[in-house]
Design an enzyme around this catalytic site. Structure first.
Site, PDB file in Angstrom:
ATOM      1  N   ASP A  33       5.737 -26.599 -24.318  1.00 55.46           N
ATOM      2  CA  ASP A  33       5.730 -26.225 -22.901  1.00 55.46           C
ATOM      3  C   ASP A  33       5.136 -27.382 -22.097  1.00 55.46           C
ATOM      4  O   ASP A  33       4.363 -28.182 -22.622  1.00 55.46           O
ATOM      5  CB  ASP A  33       4.887 -24.964 -22.688  1.00 55.46           C
ATOM      6  CG  ASP A  33       5.361 -24.155 -21.484  1.00 55.46           C
ATOM      7  OD1 ASP A  33       5.905 -23.062 -21.702  1.00 55.46           O
ATOM      8  OD2 ASP A  33       5.185 -24.622 -20.337  1.00 55.46           O
ATOM      9  N   THR A 159      21.065 -14.210 -18.679  1.00 51.07           N
ATOM     10  CA  THR A 159      20.605 -13.136 -17.813  1.00 51.07           C
ATOM     11  C   THR A 159      21.775 -12.290 -17.335  1.00 51.07           C
ATOM     12  O   THR A 159      22.880 -12.806 -17.102  1.00 51.07           O
ATOM     13  CB  THR A 159      19.782 -13.704 -16.625  1.00 51.07           C
ATOM     14  OG1 THR A 159      19.675 -12.699 -15.638  1.00 51.07           O
ATOM     15  CG2 THR A 159      20.409 -14.922 -16.011  1.00 51.07           C
ATOM     16  N   SER A 194      21.850 -16.134  -7.142  1.00 48.94           N
ATOM     17  CA  SER A 194      20.793 -17.100  -6.792  1.00 48.94           C
ATOM     18  C   SER A 194      21.123 -18.395  -7.519  1.00 48.94           C
ATOM     19  O   SER A 194      21.948 -18.395  -8.446  1.00 48.94           O
ATOM     20  CB  SER A 194      19.408 -16.608  -7.227  1.00 48.94           C
ATOM     21  OG  SER A 194      19.201 -16.875  -8.609  1.00 48.94           O
ATOM     22  N   TYR A 196      19.034 -19.989  -9.381  1.00 51.20           N
ATOM     23  CA  TYR A 196      18.494 -19.823 -10.745  1.00 51.20           C
ATOM     24  C   TYR A 196      19.575 -19.196 -11.630  1.00 51.20           C
ATOM     25  O   TYR A 196      19.878 -19.713 -12.714  1.00 51.20           O
ATOM     26  CB  TYR A 196      17.227 -18.946 -10.734  1.00 51.20           C
ATOM     27  CG  TYR A 196      17.053 -18.198 -12.020  1.00 51.20           C
ATOM     28  CD1 TYR A 196      16.715 -18.883 -13.191  1.00 51.20           C
ATOM     29  CD2 TYR A 196      17.301 -16.822 -12.119  1.00 51.20           C
ATOM     30  CE1 TYR A 196      16.626 -18.209 -14.409  1.00 51.20           C
ATOM     31  CE2 TYR A 196      17.210 -16.148 -13.316  1.00 51.20           C
ATOM     32  CZ  TYR A 196      16.862 -16.848 -14.455  1.00 51.20           C
ATOM     33  OH  TYR A 196      16.797 -16.185 -15.648  1.00 51.20           O
ATOM     34  N   HIS A 197      20.149 -18.080 -11.166  1.00 52.83           N
ATOM     35  CA  HIS A 197      21.175 -17.418 -11.976  1.00 52.83           C
ATOM     36  C   HIS A 197      22.384 -18.343 -12.193  1.00 52.83           C
ATOM     37  O   HIS A 197      23.021 -18.308 -13.238  1.00 52.83           O
ATOM     38  CB  HIS A 197      21.605 -16.104 -11.318  1.00 52.83           C
ATOM     39  CG  HIS A 197      20.560 -15.014 -11.381  1.00 52.83           C
ATOM     40  ND1 HIS A 197      19.694 -14.745 -10.355  1.00 52.83           N
ATOM     41  CD2 HIS A 197      20.241 -14.147 -12.371  1.00 52.83           C
ATOM     42  CE1 HIS A 197      18.892 -13.738 -10.706  1.00 52.83           C
ATOM     43  NE2 HIS A 197      19.200 -13.359 -11.916  1.00 52.83           N
ATOM     44  N   GLN A 223      19.741 -11.076 -20.526  1.00 54.24           N
ATOM     45  CA  GLN A 223      18.592 -10.191 -20.347  1.00 54.24           C
ATOM     46  C   GLN A 223      18.466  -9.672 -18.918  1.00 54.24           C
ATOM     47  O   GLN A 223      18.686 -10.407 -17.967  1.00 54.24           O
ATOM     48  CB  GLN A 223      17.338 -10.978 -20.734  1.00 54.24           C
ATOM     49  CG  GLN A 223      16.068 -10.174 -20.741  1.00 54.24           C
ATOM     50  CD  GLN A 223      14.954 -10.947 -21.411  1.00 54.24           C
ATOM     51  OE1 GLN A 223      14.475 -10.575 -22.456  1.00 54.24           O
ATOM     52  NE2 GLN A 223      14.548 -12.032 -20.802  1.00 54.24           N
ATOM     53  N   ASN A 255       6.869  -4.786 -12.603  1.00 54.73           N
ATOM     54  CA  ASN A 255       5.485  -5.284 -12.630  1.00 54.73           C
ATOM     55  C   ASN A 255       4.905  -5.322 -11.219  1.00 54.73           C
ATOM     56  O   ASN A 255       3.726  -5.033 -11.004  1.00 54.73           O
ATOM     57  CB  ASN A 255       5.433  -6.681 -13.260  1.00 54.73           C
ATOM     58  CG  ASN A 255       5.735  -6.647 -14.758  1.00 54.73           C
ATOM     59  OD1 ASN A 255       5.838  -5.564 -15.354  1.00 54.73           O
ATOM     60  ND2 ASN A 255       5.885  -7.808 -15.373  1.00 54.73           N
ATOM     61  N   ARG A 256       5.726  -5.688 -10.254  1.00 55.75           N
ATOM     62  CA  ARG A 256       5.258  -5.729  -8.864  1.00 55.75           C
ATOM     63  C   ARG A 256       4.898  -4.328  -8.366  1.00 55.75           C
ATOM     64  O   ARG A 256       3.837  -4.118  -7.777  1.00 55.75           O
ATOM     65  CB  ARG A 256       6.362  -6.324  -7.958  1.00 55.75           C
ATOM     66  CG  ARG A 256       6.432  -7.819  -8.016  1.00 55.75           C
ATOM     67  CD  ARG A 256       7.691  -8.389  -7.392  1.00 55.75           C
ATOM     68  NE  ARG A 256       7.928  -8.110  -5.971  1.00 55.75           N
ATOM     69  CZ  ARG A 256       7.180  -8.521  -4.959  1.00 55.75           C
ATOM     70  NH1 ARG A 256       6.074  -9.226  -5.206  1.00 55.75           N
ATOM     71  NH2 ARG A 256       7.512  -8.255  -3.709  1.00 55.75           N
TER      72      ARG A 256
END
Ligand code: USQ
Length: 396
Positions: A33, A159, A194, A196-197, A223, A255-256
């Site tokens: 990482d 995704t 987006s 990213y996608h 995912q 989570n938000r």
């Protein structure tokens, strides 16, 4: 000799739990990482629910508890030489019990990407970072495997967002088409919402090229948004819990909502809230990559699974959060706000997701008990919650 798993993006929300999961099961594990996520959180000042030790510190804590070694490399995989050093033995481990080169991995799990949709559309600079990082890392990986490790199985995180929200059923990766009397099988149409996608679609295309040209073995896990904090392995020490974001940029919706309920912040339902996605518990992400590693794709195969366990609309998630939160004594309000994203707010959504169940994954569902447990964890860090990072309004 036990099997070696190389995890690219080993410090992230999914990377670190994946490392412990494989280590616990007797695999030799190496994580790599460049702390992209942590640095981006600092740059954007978005906070996290709790502080998390560095990757080296976590590997050391894991070793103290289990006697098992997770080798750590800190480096930027967009640099081809860093990537190639993991295969040709030039690598230097930042933490290891035995610093000798582990050798070529049998499996590579590729998480080393900028994973946020809002980040990718913030402005041209963040779009460029997303495009150059995600595509460069994938291309470097493809060439390293081509040149050094053709038998290695690549498990790439794709995704569900690559498919968008088409008005037909979403198949697992492929679509049979009949056109003017002839039949063919093609990648299911992709249409991202987006940048990213969009990079994930381009990753798929890159690796599909590698599969066709050089017979690479690739599994693509499509995912959905993941939720949760705890995994079986993190239960042994608080400090092994994965990073947890609840901010607008890096936090995913479940989570938000959990954190918003605890903070008394009205749940941020974007627009009408009919946006439906396939969700999965972080524990199931681990099962899915684990089962994929155990049953690799064949040479020259791009195997695609839809990695979701159930579907919810945003409205349904908000209602579940409100129900559980109210039962626990929180005052949970739901507030529809103008959608900062450009996406369909009411749409057809019917994805197939059978392949992973067929190879042995046992789903965990988002029950009231699961949400209650998440709320208890969030409540124990309540003092760290910053309301100012919950909504800043990154517009598409
Ligand atoms: N949403 C709200 N309110 C919020 C946050 C999100 O209504 O406060 C809505 C969004 O508009 C969207 C849905 O909830 O319709 C999901 O949003 P998200 O932020 O949880 O997920 P997304 O941006 O799609 O991205 C996340 C991960 C990404 C992963 C993707 C899977 O960040 O890495 O690839 O989930 S999927 O969505 O299936 O493409």
């Amino acid at each position: 000799m036990s099997s070696h798993v190389l995890i690219l993006g080993g410090d992230g929300y999914l990377g670190w739990p994946t490392a412990m999961y494989f280590s616990e099961r007797g695999y030799q594990v190496t994580v790599v990482d460049n702390y992209f996520r942590r640095n981006a959180c600092t740059e954007l000042d978005v906070g996290m629910l709790y502080a998390v030790p560095t990757l080296q510190e976590r590997a050391k804590i894991w070793h103290e508890h289990t006697g098992k070694e997770i080798k750590v490399v800190i480096g930027d995989l967009a640099d081809a030489e860093v990537m190639r050093s993991l295969f040709d033995g030039r690598v230097k481990y930042q933490w290891a019990v035995n610093s000798a080169f582990t050798g070529i991995p049998e499996t590579i799990i590729h998480y080393a990407e900028q994973p946020s949709a809002p980040y990718s559309v913030m402005d041209y600079k963040h779009a460029n970072i997303t495009l150059s990082n995600n595509l460069m890392v994938t291309n470097n990986l493809m060439f390293a495997v081509r040149d050094f490790a053709r038998d290695t199985h690549i498990v790439k995180l794709g995704t569900m967002g690559e498919y968008g929200t088409p008005n037909i059923d979403i198949e697992e990766g492929w679509l049979d088409i009949e056109h003017k009397g002839r039949k063919g099988k093609f990648l299911f149409p992709r249409q991202a919402s987006s940048l990213y996608h969009t990079t994930k679609i381009m990753d798929t295309d890159l690796l599909w090229f590698g599969v066709r040209m050089w017979d690479l073995k690739v599994t693509d896990l499509m995912q959905g948004p993941v939720y949760g904090t705890e995994t079986d392995e993190s239960a042994i020490d608080e400090r092994l819990k994965t990073i947890f974001n609840y901010d607008e940029i890096f936090g995913t919706v479940v989570n938000r909502f959990v954190v918003q309920a605890i903070a008394g912040y009205p749940l941020t339902v974007y627009g009408q809230g009919g946006q439906t996605r396939g969700y999965l518990n972080i524990k199931d992400t681990l099962q899915c990559v684990g089962k994929s590693a155990e049953t690799p794709a064949a040479k020259g195969e791009l195997r695609i699974f839809n990695q979701i366990m159930e579907t919810f609309s945003v409205k349904e998630l908000a209602e579940l959060t409100q129900k559980v939160g109210s039962r626990l004594g929180y005052n949970v309000e739901i507030k529809s706000i103008e959608n900062p994203r450009k996406e369909a707010e009411e749409h057809y959504y019917n994805p197939t997701y059978q392949g992973l169940i067929d190879i042995g994954v046992k789903p965990h569902y988002l029950t009231e008990e699961v949400m209650e447990q998440m709320m208890r964890i969030a409540d124990s860090h309540k003092a760290n919650i910053r309301n100012d990072v919950i909504f800043r309004g990154v517009r598409w």
